[in-house]
Design a protein around this motif. Structure first.
Motif, PDB file in Angstrom:
ATOM      1  N   GLY A   1       0.799  -1.219   0.000  1.00 30.14           N
ATOM      2  CA  GLY A   1       0.000   0.000   0.000  1.00 30.14           C
ATOM      3  C   GLY A   1       0.832   1.269   0.000  1.00 30.14           C
ATOM      4  N   GLU A   2       2.122   1.124  -0.351  1.00 24.58           N
ATOM      5  CA  GLU A   2       3.000   2.298  -0.308  1.00 24.58           C
ATOM      6  C   GLU A   2       3.121   3.000  -1.659  1.00 24.58           C
ATOM      7  OE1 GLU A   2       6.739   0.856   1.135  1.00 24.58           O
ATOM      8  OE2 GLU A   2       5.839  -0.020   2.942  1.00 24.58           O
ATOM      9  N   ARG A   3       2.459   2.442  -2.657  1.00 25.76           N
ATOM     10  CA  ARG A   3       2.566   3.034  -3.979  1.00 25.76           C
ATOM     11  C   ARG A   3       1.246   2.816  -4.709  1.00 25.76           C
ATOM     12  NH1 ARG A   3       7.357   1.319  -8.227  1.00 25.76           N
ATOM     13  NH2 ARG A   3       6.476   2.230 -10.113  1.00 25.76           N
ATOM     14  N   GLU A   4       0.712   3.877  -5.272  1.00 27.40           N
ATOM     15  CA  GLU A   4      -0.551   3.778  -5.989  1.00 27.40           C
ATOM     16  C   GLU A   4      -0.309   3.039  -7.297  1.00 27.40           C
ATOM     17  OE1 GLU A   4      -4.136   6.666  -7.632  1.00 27.40           O
ATOM     18  OE2 GLU A   4      -2.213   7.509  -7.023  1.00 27.40           O
ATOM     19  N   ASP A   5      -1.194   2.144  -7.613  1.00 30.00           N
ATOM     20  CA  ASP A   5      -1.012   1.337  -8.823  1.00 30.00           C
ATOM     21  C   ASP A   5      -1.679   1.990 -10.024  1.00 30.00           C
ATOM     22  OD1 ASP A   5      -0.536  -0.656 -10.646  1.00 30.00           O
ATOM     23  OD2 ASP A   5      -2.218  -1.879  -9.967  1.00 30.00           O
ATOM     24  N   THR A   6      -1.030   3.042 -10.516  1.00 23.76           N
ATOM     25  CA  THR A   6      -1.626   3.757 -11.654  1.00 23.76           C
ATOM     26  C   THR A   6      -1.631   2.902 -12.919  1.00 23.76           C
ATOM     27  OG1 THR A   6       0.543   4.748 -12.067  1.00 23.76           O
ATOM     28  CG2 THR A   6      -1.046   6.064 -10.811  1.00 23.76           C
ATOM     29  N   SER A   7      -0.611   2.040 -13.087  1.00 24.19           N
ATOM     30  CA  SER A   7      -0.548   1.196 -14.285  1.00 24.19           C
ATOM     31  C   SER A   7      -1.685   0.178 -14.302  1.00 24.19           C
ATOM     32  CB  SER A   7       0.795   0.472 -14.357  1.00 24.19           C
ATOM     33  OG  SER A   7       1.849   1.405 -14.350  1.00 24.19           O
ATOM     34  N   GLY A   8      -1.879  -0.485 -13.170  1.00 24.62           N
ATOM     35  CA  GLY A   8      -2.949  -1.476 -13.096  1.00 24.62           C
ATOM     36  C   GLY A   8      -4.308  -0.828 -13.353  1.00 24.62           C
ATOM     37  N   ALA A   9      -4.505   0.359 -12.773  1.00 25.18           N
ATOM     38  CA  ALA A   9      -5.776   1.072 -12.956  1.00 25.18           C
ATOM     39  C   ALA A   9      -5.966   1.447 -14.433  1.00 25.18           C
ATOM     40  CB  ALA A   9      -5.793   2.328 -12.085  1.00 25.18           C
ATOM     41  N   TYR A  10      -4.873   1.883 -15.040  1.00 25.25           N
ATOM     42  CA  TYR A  10      -4.952   2.260 -16.457  1.00 25.25           C
ATOM     43  C   TYR A  10      -5.313   1.060 -17.336  1.00 25.25           C
ATOM     44  CZ  TYR A  10      -3.656   3.289 -21.194  1.00 25.25           C
ATOM     45  OH  TYR A  10      -3.712   3.413 -22.545  1.00 25.25           O
ATOM     46  N   ILE A  11      -4.642  -0.054 -17.091  1.00 21.68           N
ATOM     47  CA  ILE A  11      -4.875  -1.259 -17.900  1.00 21.68           C
ATOM     48  C   ILE A  11      -6.331  -1.709 -17.778  1.00 21.68           C
ATOM     49  CG2 ILE A  11      -4.261  -3.710 -18.168  1.00 21.68           C
ATOM     50  CD1 ILE A  11      -1.430  -2.861 -17.035  1.00 21.68           C
ATOM     51  N   LYS A  12      -6.829  -1.701 -16.534  1.00 13.11           N
ATOM     52  CA  LYS A  12      -8.222  -2.103 -16.308  1.00 13.11           C
ATOM     53  C   LYS A  12      -9.174  -1.213 -17.109  1.00 13.11           C
ATOM     54  CE  LYS A  12     -11.815  -2.331 -12.794  1.00 13.11           C
ATOM     55  NZ  LYS A  12     -12.177  -2.038 -11.402  1.00 13.11           N
ATOM     56  N   GLU A  13      -8.965   0.094 -16.998  1.00 11.64           N
ATOM     57  CA  GLU A  13      -9.833   1.052 -17.674  1.00 11.64           C
ATOM     58  C   GLU A  13      -9.775   0.878 -19.195  1.00 11.64           C
ATOM     59  OE1 GLU A  13     -12.753   3.457 -17.864  1.00 11.64           O
ATOM     60  OE2 GLU A  13     -11.931   2.728 -15.961  1.00 11.64           O
ATOM     61  N   LYS A  14      -8.566   0.718 -19.700  1.00 12.71           N
ATOM     62  CA  LYS A  14      -8.362   0.594 -21.148  1.00 12.71           C
ATOM     63  C   LYS A  14      -9.039  -0.660 -21.699  1.00 12.71           C
ATOM     64  CE  LYS A  14      -6.230   1.801 -25.036  1.00 12.71           C
ATOM     65  NZ  LYS A  14      -6.474   3.097 -25.682  1.00 12.71           N
ATOM     66  N   LEU A  15      -8.946  -1.772 -20.985  1.00 13.25           N
ATOM     67  CA  LEU A  15      -9.564  -3.008 -21.463  1.00 13.25           C
ATOM     68  C   LEU A  15     -11.087  -2.947 -21.362  1.00 13.25           C
ATOM     69  CD1 LEU A  15      -7.059  -5.724 -20.233  1.00 13.25           C
ATOM     70  CD2 LEU A  15      -7.457  -4.954 -22.567  1.00 13.25           C
ATOM     71  N   LEU A  16     -11.581  -2.292 -20.310  1.00 14.52           N
ATOM     72  CA  LEU A  16     -13.031  -2.113 -20.192  1.00 14.52           C
ATOM     73  C   LEU A  16     -13.546  -1.315 -21.388  1.00 14.52           C
ATOM     74  CD1 LEU A  16     -13.506  -1.375 -16.375  1.00 14.52           C
ATOM     75  CD2 LEU A  16     -14.578  -3.230 -17.679  1.00 14.52           C
ATOM     76  N   GLN A  17     -12.837  -0.237 -21.700  1.00 15.82           N
ATOM     77  CA  GLN A  17     -13.215   0.599 -22.853  1.00 15.82           C
ATOM     78  C   GLN A  17     -13.157  -0.182 -24.160  1.00 15.82           C
ATOM     79  OE1 GLN A  17     -10.519   3.888 -22.926  1.00 15.82           O
ATOM     80  NE2 GLN A  17     -11.325   4.799 -21.037  1.00 15.82           N
ATOM     81  N   SER A  18     -12.255  -1.152 -24.197  1.00 18.91           N
ATOM     82  CA  SER A  18     -12.085  -1.937 -25.423  1.00 18.91           C
ATOM     83  C   SER A  18     -13.087  -3.087 -25.513  1.00 18.91           C
ATOM     84  CB  SER A  18     -10.658  -2.488 -25.498  1.00 18.91           C
ATOM     85  OG  SER A  18      -9.713  -1.436 -25.406  1.00 18.91           O
ATOM     86  N   GLY A  19     -13.962  -3.201 -24.497  1.00 22.44           N
ATOM     87  CA  GLY A  19     -15.029  -4.191 -24.595  1.00 22.44           C
ATOM     88  C   GLY A  19     -14.780  -5.498 -23.874  1.00 22.44           C
ATOM     89  N   TYR A  20     -13.705  -5.573 -23.102  1.00 21.56           N
ATOM     90  CA  TYR A  20     -13.441  -6.800 -22.367  1.00 21.56           C
ATOM     91  C   TYR A  20     -14.234  -6.822 -21.064  1.00 21.56           C
ATOM     92  CZ  TYR A  20      -9.612  -7.612 -25.621  1.00 21.56           C
ATOM     93  OH  TYR A  20      -8.884  -7.824 -26.754  1.00 21.56           O
ATOM     94  N   ASP A  21     -14.403  -8.016 -20.556  1.00 20.16           N
ATOM     95  CA  ASP A  21     -15.234  -8.261 -19.373  1.00 20.16           C
ATOM     96  C   ASP A  21     -14.352  -8.432 -18.139  1.00 20.16           C
ATOM     97  OD1 ASP A  21     -17.220  -9.040 -17.642  1.00 20.16           O
ATOM     98  OD2 ASP A  21     -17.526 -11.013 -18.555  1.00 20.16           O
TER      99      ASP A  21
END
Lengths: 169, 169, 169
Positions: free
Chosen positions: C22-42
């Protein structure tokens, strides 16, 4: 232009479940054979076998250890389908990998289609023979062969112990 | 330009049957040594040994585990001749492979000569050391070193546990 | 543009010692999740675990064998630091490697920064699932994902046994 001076022997091994059952014409295998003949290589073997890892391993060993064919070109089985198992068979057969040839083929194909990055073909050495995996589609096989054809004569010369200056090793 | 701030130690290991018998001058090894000295690295070891897999493995382990040299550059034995065995020795020595450095060297050389695709050099990490295989020819070794030199200081810093932001990992 | 027609499931696995504490915000993981959701993945799974090889192996197996997630994207642990162990965990998990996807990501990043050659991420197949290692930095993860996103739907279709013409295998 890339005609080889010394006549190196070659064999074509097509990996295709459909092809081995006679349900699909092997245009890629036919193309590769013709192209190598035109380039001055000495034809020795052509066969179509199913995408079965053990069968592929045995066929490659037979072509190289028994028939002593210098250059074996495979076509098919390099993709990501469950049946595509050529690279995994290669791992069991080759003694040395030549990753740069596979990288160069993919890099060239990538300029045409992003799907080229799914091609998993390997290139490797067993004994004094070179094995090159080409994709199964005619277009991709042709494009890929074009990339490696110019270096094959030099590669075979060195693999067989030739001592001419290579400029790279 | 790429002068390193912290003085990292380095060793050069030339793989050459002829060189080890004194039948061939090691211009590549000499070049690499000079280039790294100019770049601010701290010279520790230079030797020429034959293309013998076990000898290569033992030499690399000696340089790293015993002498604790941070950067080991090898030259030679990366081609497709029967004697070329450097990449296979690397497989037994390295704990982590860094394929992108080898890919980048080949990709750059490929712009000069298609024979670059026959270069099989590896790059890898053992303990806190980086091992880079360069080709044996002076021209190719120089070209390849040019490609990786800019990233070596950062690589070594990270390999040794440095925590500066890398931008890539 | 690259919206997938069939809804493929996906999971994001972030490898980060700091992130897992919990010492570092996971901006990459959040980005990947958002990008795949936008791309139509479940979306199915997201977790942050430390750079521990066994933990990574177990997590990947859990996501694929138990949860049957089609696409697993990891971020982090692909560099050359002592803690970076994602590629080594991959070796134990994947049944088939897809080197071309990793090569293509590195080649694209190399146009931006020479440090891209230190990225050691792998791409591979386990069962009917695809695992893609992205770097941990947001910029690099975004750049790399951009490179492979267009081919993922086709790759997954083939991995699951689809028989449409691929043009490359």
């Amino acid at each position: 232009m890339h005609t080889v001076e010394k006549k190196y022997t070659f064999g074509v091994l097509t990996l295709s479940d459909k092809g081995s059952r006679g349900e699909r014409e092997d245009t890629s295998g036919a193309y590769i054979k013709e192209k190598l003949l035109q380039s001055g290589y000495d034809f020795r073997s052509y066969s179509v076998i199913p995408d079965n890892k053990q069968r592929i391993v045995e066929s490659l060993i037979e072509l190289i250890d028994k028939q002593q064919i210098a250059l074996v070109i495979t076509t098919g089985g390099t993709g990501v389908s469950p049946t595509d198992i050529t690279p995994e068979a290669m791992t069991e057969v080759i003694e040395k990998e030549v990753p740069g040839m596979a990288e160069a083929m993919r890099a060239a194909s990538l300029l045409k289609t992003s799907r080229a990055m799914l091609s998993r073909g390997k290139v490797g050495i067993r004994g004094e023979s070179l094995i090159i995996n080409l994709p199964g589609s005619l277009r991709a096989a042709r494009e890929n062969l074009e990339v490696v054809l110019p270096v094959i004569p030099h590669a075979l010369e060195k693999i067989m112990g030739g001592t001419s200056d290579c400029g790279i090793d």
